[in-house]
Design a protein around this motif. Structure first.
Motif, PDB file in Angstrom:
ATOM      1  N   ILE A 151      -5.058  -8.088   0.148  1.00 33.80           N
ATOM      2  CA  ILE A 151      -4.356  -6.805  -0.028  1.00 33.80           C
ATOM      3  C   ILE A 151      -3.448  -6.865  -1.241  1.00 33.80           C
TER       4      ILE A 151
ATOM      5  N   ARG B 177       1.948   1.866  -3.535  1.00 40.56           N
ATOM      6  CA  ARG B 177       0.855   2.442  -4.321  1.00 40.56           C
ATOM      7  C   ARG B 177       0.691   3.931  -4.030  1.00 40.56           C
TER       8      ARG B 177
ATOM      9  N   THR C 113       0.832  -1.207   0.000  1.00 39.51           N
ATOM     10  CA  THR C 113       0.000   0.000   0.000  1.00 39.51           C
ATOM     11  C   THR C 113       0.866   1.256   0.000  1.00 39.51           C
ATOM     12  N   TRP C 114       2.038   1.172   0.636  1.00 39.47           N
ATOM     13  CA  TRP C 114       2.961   2.304   0.643  1.00 39.47           C
ATOM     14  C   TRP C 114       3.495   2.569  -0.767  1.00 39.47           C
TER      15      TRP C 114
ATOM     16  N   ALA D  37      -3.700  -4.340  -4.205  1.00 38.46           N
ATOM     17  CA  ALA D  37      -2.660  -3.298  -4.226  1.00 38.46           C
ATOM     18  C   ALA D  37      -1.801  -3.394  -5.482  1.00 38.46           C
TER      19      ALA D  37
END
Length: 233
Positions: free
Chosen positions: A146, A112, A109-110, A150
């Motif tokens: 996730i 992205r 997620t970071w 992601a």
């Protein structure tokens, strides 16, 4: 002006040269292949140390940048610390991120947020494996979801895995790329004969001896009828 080389960062393995498992071997083969075709390749390598004195350092091996990340923990905690530090470092670099496995997908997620392009080889259905406890299975299940969302693109290594991933993402986001191997045109027979085997007259299973790898069903199926072959495990 000379165009920039295409660039890729490989995350999710313990590093290369390969000395652990299949993903490491794949990372090494792919990295050498791409470097030979003009790519800029970086591979993250996990260094477990007693005390962190240089969190990130780089060296060059056969044209590949080995990005060493120091972690001072052990076991699963070390893996999570390594995955997080890799994501942080990759977010500051240019190139497509190829992630092998989804066990630390929460950190994608970071990437992205930092607008990095992410391709993830999702590996197997880790949360179904009986060897894990409930806490680990829950963690893997969450990270599978996730990782599926992601990533910009998912890679399956088998059609059955692609079918499973299609319950998470649309088929258009999934590519199936089967494993390959270097062809063996010839090999010395002496090591095989020294084991009491005749070349071309035996079957072989090479795997870790654990329930997931179905060693017992293979042996039972082989022994279910008389065969003019030997089975080697």
């Amino acid at each position: 002006m000379k165009p920039e080389k295409p660039a890729i960062l490989i995350l999710g393995t313990r590093g290369i040269p390969a000395a652990h498992g299949g993903f490491e071997t794949f990372a090494e083969k792919l990295a050498l292949f791409l470097v030979g075709r003009g790519w800029k390749v970086g591979v993250y390598c996990q260094d477990e140390v007693e005390r962190i004195d240089q969190r990130v350092r780089s060296e060059t091996w056969r044209g590949i940048e080995l990005i060493h990340i120091q972690v001072a923990s052990k076991g699963p905690r070390a893996t999570l610390e390594f995955d997080w530090q890799c994501a942080r470092d990759a977010a500051r670099r240019q190139g497509v991120c190829l992630v092998l496995g989804y066990n630390g997908a929460v950190f994608l997620t970071w990437l992205r947020l930092k607008r990095r392009k992410i391709f993830t080889n999702m590996d197997g259905i880790e949360w179904r494996r009986p060897k894990w406890g409930m806490a680990a299975r829950t963690w893997f299940w969450l990270n599978e979801w996730i990782g599926a969302w992601a990533s910009h693109r998912l890679v399956a290594d088998h059609p059955a895995i692609a079918d499973h991933l299609a319950t998470r993402r649309s088929r258009s986001a999934i590519a199936t790329i089967a494993y390959g191997a270097d062809p063996v045109a010839s090999a010395p027979e002496a090591p095989v004969r020294a084991l009491g085997l005749e070349p071309g007259r035996y079957l072989i299973s090479i795997a870790r001896i654990e329930p997931d790898n179905n060693i017992l069903p293979i042996v039972e199926a082989f022994c279910s009828t008389k065969r003019d072959m030997k089975l080697v495990v």
